[in-house]
Design a protein around this motif. Structure first.
Motif, short mmCIF file in Angstrom:
data_model
loop_
_atom_site.label_atom_id
_atom_site.label_comp_id
_atom_site.label_asym_id
_atom_site.label_seq_id
_atom_site.Cartn_x
_atom_site.Cartn_y
_atom_site.Cartn_z
N THR A 29 0.83 -1.21 0.00
CA THR A 29 0.00 0.00 0.00
C THR A 29 0.86 1.25 0.00
O THR A 29 0.47 2.28 -0.57
CB THR A 29 -0.93 0.00 1.22
N GLY A 30 2.05 1.19 0.62
CA GLY A 30 2.95 2.35 0.59
C GLY A 30 3.46 2.64 -0.81
O GLY A 30 3.52 3.80 -1.23
N ALA A 31 3.81 1.60 -1.54
CA ALA A 31 4.24 1.78 -2.93
C ALA A 31 3.10 2.33 -3.79
O ALA A 31 3.31 3.21 -4.64
CB ALA A 31 4.75 0.45 -3.49
N ALA A 32 1.88 1.82 -3.55
CA ALA A 32 0.72 2.34 -4.28
C ALA A 32 0.48 3.80 -3.95
O ALA A 32 0.17 4.63 -4.83
CB ALA A 32 -0.52 1.51 -3.96
N THR A 33 0.63 4.15 -2.65
CA THR A 33 0.45 5.54 -2.24
C THR A 33 1.47 6.45 -2.91
O THR A 33 1.16 7.57 -3.34
CB THR A 33 0.55 5.66 -0.71
N ALA A 34 2.73 5.99 -2.98
CA ALA A 34 3.77 6.80 -3.64
C ALA A 34 3.43 7.07 -5.09
O ALA A 34 3.55 8.21 -5.58
CB ALA A 34 5.12 6.07 -3.53
N GLY A 35 2.98 6.04 -5.79
CA GLY A 35 2.60 6.24 -7.18
C GLY A 35 1.42 7.18 -7.34
O GLY A 35 1.39 8.03 -8.24
N LEU A 36 0.42 7.06 -6.44
CA LEU A 36 -0.76 7.92 -6.53
C LEU A 36 -0.42 9.36 -6.17
O LEU A 36 -0.99 10.31 -6.74
CB LEU A 36 -1.84 7.38 -5.59
N VAL A 37 0.50 9.57 -5.21
CA VAL A 37 0.90 10.93 -4.85
C VAL A 37 1.56 11.62 -6.04
O VAL A 37 1.25 12.78 -6.37
CB VAL A 37 1.84 10.89 -3.63
N VAL A 38 2.48 10.91 -6.68
CA VAL A 38 3.15 11.50 -7.84
C VAL A 38 2.15 11.73 -8.97
O VAL A 38 2.15 12.81 -9.62
CB VAL A 38 4.29 10.56 -8.31
N GLY A 39 1.27 10.76 -9.22
CA GLY A 39 0.27 10.94 -10.27
C GLY A 39 -0.66 12.10 -9.99
O GLY A 39 -1.02 12.86 -10.92
N GLN A 40 -1.05 12.28 -8.73
CA GLN A 40 -1.92 13.40 -8.38
C GLN A 40 -1.24 14.73 -8.63
O GLN A 40 -1.85 15.66 -9.19
CB GLN A 40 -2.30 13.27 -6.89
N ALA A 41 0.03 14.86 -8.24
CA ALA A 41 0.75 16.12 -8.46
C ALA A 41 0.91 16.41 -9.95
O ALA A 41 0.74 17.57 -10.40
CB ALA A 41 2.11 16.04 -7.78
N VAL A 42 1.22 15.40 -10.73
CA VAL A 42 1.40 15.60 -12.17
C VAL A 42 0.09 16.03 -12.82
O VAL A 42 0.05 16.97 -13.65
CB VAL A 42 1.94 14.30 -12.82
N LEU A 43 -1.02 15.39 -12.46
CA LEU A 43 -2.31 15.73 -13.06
C LEU A 43 -2.75 17.13 -12.67
O LEU A 43 -3.32 17.88 -13.50
CB LEU A 43 -3.36 14.69 -12.62
#
Length: 604
Positions: free
Chosen positions: A25-39
């Motif tokens: 879940t931490g790896a998923a959170t890292a990916g979602l955080v980066v994706g959210q900032a980029v979007l």
């Protein structure tokens, strides 16, 4: 304890599963955080610059909503798993501590029992913040922070340098403040253990203190310990609030530095708007997990201190246990050979050698402190011998050492009757036969004929007849609702109904009046007539006169004069040799039933 102590993973299976799922879940959170900032940066930059309208960036906004929803779902899963893992880990550690404390024996329990009771109740509950708050943030700091720094480096290396230079400030202050927090948390746990031990001791001795009018002194001590515990708790909370403020200030200042640097570069045209927004969105996410680790460290420090104490208990070496199945004790003779146990700086018992033949009543006698209770603890397999030992001799002459016998198979053939029998809340019948079976109407289980016969032999039928609902009368914890004599009759009936061939008793007539003592003696006699081997610690002459064999137990090699009298006609010769075994005189009927001139003790 380390931030992620391997001992915790070794002792708690639930913790291992939780670490794996939290890493995912931490790896998923890292990916979602980066994706959210980029979007966000891709959607806002064209709109702010006037290069696109809301309709043109609508697909990005919809995708952003999905990312935010996915991030919330991951957080929900993380929280649910954290609480479940915390509960299961606490249960596992509590079970292991209780089992290991039982394996360590009565001597260790007498010294550490109150502290351990406090630990497995309130102490371990402090592990929940460690699992639900601290550990998830620790794993997020190991995944989200490196991921965001890597993204920053690919987009804007000057901002990455600023982040790398300011991030170490948070761990430095965490270490400085954390050392003090660990000390305060340890002091808080010690204060809680002292308070719990004092309260448990006070509850255990409250009837005696109340009878002597001395309850005020311990009450003042408990109030003083309560104040000490309250002050320790407030010191820990004060440090947590102060450290939280310090970490928040450092994080805010670091993000402000990056924001000012990005703003000036954007003003002078050295940075495009999309990249500037991406940096401003990602920079706080790089600091957030580390800051939360420092903040929640204080909430978990109490649990970490409790876990350290748990590991100390679990790492205490337990006595070695045998693996051989116990022989049939109904036909075997128990042989005690030069038994000596160190107790309070002396040997008690000292050099005890005796035989306990099957199907007979054997009394252990001697002055207080001679080691009679210690001898029974060795016989029960709860305490190792320092010198000599105990063995079991079979009818064919073969001998098996007690230390080689599996304790579970040994205990299965023993019924233990202490001075204060273990009685759990429930009906009188349930305390003898076990918990009521499901499906029985109104919980009214039938009374077996064997139980009726045993109750008549021990005098429990009189107790049953005096109770409002007979066998189905509900009694409280420890036998509340029954007198001491009635509790002993209950314990004797339970031993008589039990198929265990060996019955060990610790002064069953202590604190009883003459009438109650007579019923207990009848129960002991019934056990012997049933072919059971009875080992009893005895002080009163009537109980000693009932025994077939008498073993004198002495401490330190001394041989005090411990001769006892029955009814004045038959004297039990205990001998003068240390640890000697003597044949008791045949008990007279008058000896087992004290007359009206016998000293009566209150049946408390």
């Amino acid at each position: 304890m380390k931030p992620l102590d391997p001992r915790l993973l070794r002792h708690a299976r639930a913790a291992r599963r939780y670490i794996v799922t939290t890493t995912v879940t931490g790896a998923a959170t890292a990916g979602l955080v980066v994706g959210q900032a980029v979007l966000i940066s891709l959607a806002l930059a064209p709109v702010i610059a006037g290069e696109a309208g809301i309709g043109q960036v609508w697909p990005l906004v919809a995708l952003l909503a999905l990312v935010v929803a996915a991030r919330g779902l991951v957080l929900l899963i993380q929280e649910a798993l954290a609480h479940r893992a915390a509960t299961r880990t606490i249960i596992e550690l509590r079970r292991q501590v209780l089992e290991h404390a039982a394996a360590l024996g009565p001597r260790w329990q007498a010294e550490h029992g109150p502290d351990t009771a406090t630990l497995v109740t309130r102490g371990l509950e402090d592990l929940e913040p460690y699992f639900t708050r601290y550990l998830p943030q620790l794993l997020l700091a190991a995944t989200v922070t490196p991921a965001t720094v890597l993204v920053l480096f690919t987009q804007d290396w000057p901002s990455t340098v600023a982040v790398i230079l300011t991030i170490p400030l948070i761990p430095i202050f965490m270490i400085l403040i954390g050392r003090m927090t660990v000390r305060l948390s340890t002091e808080r746990l010690e204060a809680m253990e002292r308070l719990g031990s004092q309260v448990l001791d006070l509850i255990a001795g409250l009837p005696t203190l109340k009878a002597l009018g001395r309850e005020e002194g311990p009450a003042r001590r408990v109030r003083a310990l309560g104040r000490s515990y309250r002050l320790a708790t407030m010191s820990t909370l004060r440090m947590a609030f102060l450290s939280g403020a310090v970490l928040e200030f450092i994080t805010t200042l670091s993000v402000a530095i990056i924001a000012v640097e990005v703003g000036f570069r954007l003003l002078f045209g050295q940075l495009d708007l999309t990249t500037a927004l991406l940096v401003l969105m990602i920079a706080p996410e790089a600091y957030q997990p580390i800051r939360q680790v420092g903040f929640h460290f204080h909430a978990s420090a109490n649990g970490v201190a409790a876990a350290e104490t748990v590991f100390e208990v679990l790492q205490t070496p337990a006595p070695r246990r045998g693996s051989h199945s116990a022989p049939d004790l109904s036909r075997a003779t128990i042989v005690i050979t030069d038994l000596s146990v160190v107790s309070r700086g002396s040997l008690a018992p000292h050099g005890l050698s005796a035989l306990i033949p099957p199907g007979r009543i054997t009394a252990l006698v001697g002055p207080s402190g001679a080691g009679k209770t210690t001898t029974t603890q060795v016989l029960l397999g709860l305490l190792p011998a320092d010198e000599g030992g105990v063995s079991v001799r079979l009818p064919d002459g073969e001998r098996v050492e007690l230390e080689q016998i599996d304790p579970v198979s040994w205990w299965a053939q023993i019924s233990w009757v202490p001075q204060r029998p273990a009685i759990v809340p429930g009906t009188l019948l349930d305390n003898i036969l076990g918990e009521s079976r499901a499906g029985e109407p109104d919980g009214r289980r039938p009374v077996p004929e064997a139980l009726e016969a045993a109750a008549r032999a021990t005098g429990l039928t009189e107790v049953v007849a005096s109770l409002p609902q007979g066998w189905h009368t509900v009694i409280g914890q420890g036998g509340i609702g029954l007198s001491l004599g009635q509790r002993q009759r209950l314990a004797l009936t339970r031993a008589l109904v039990s198929p265990a061939p060996l019955v060990v008793m610790d002064e069953p007539t202590a604190h009883l009046d003459a009438a109650s003592e007579a019923h207990v003696l009848d129960g002991v006699r019934a056990l012997s007539q049933a072919g059971r081997t009875v080992v009893v610690i005895a002080h009163r002459p009537a109980l000693i006169a009932l025994a077939d064999e008498v073993i004198e137990v002495t401490a330190g090699g001394a041989a005090p004069d411990c001769s006892a009298e029955g009814d004045g006609r038959d004297r039990v010769d205990l001998g003068a040799a240390s640890g000697g075994l003597r044949r008791a005189a045949p008990p007279a009927e008058a000896a087992s039933r004290p007359g009206p001139d016998a000293a009566r003790e209150e049946d408390r």
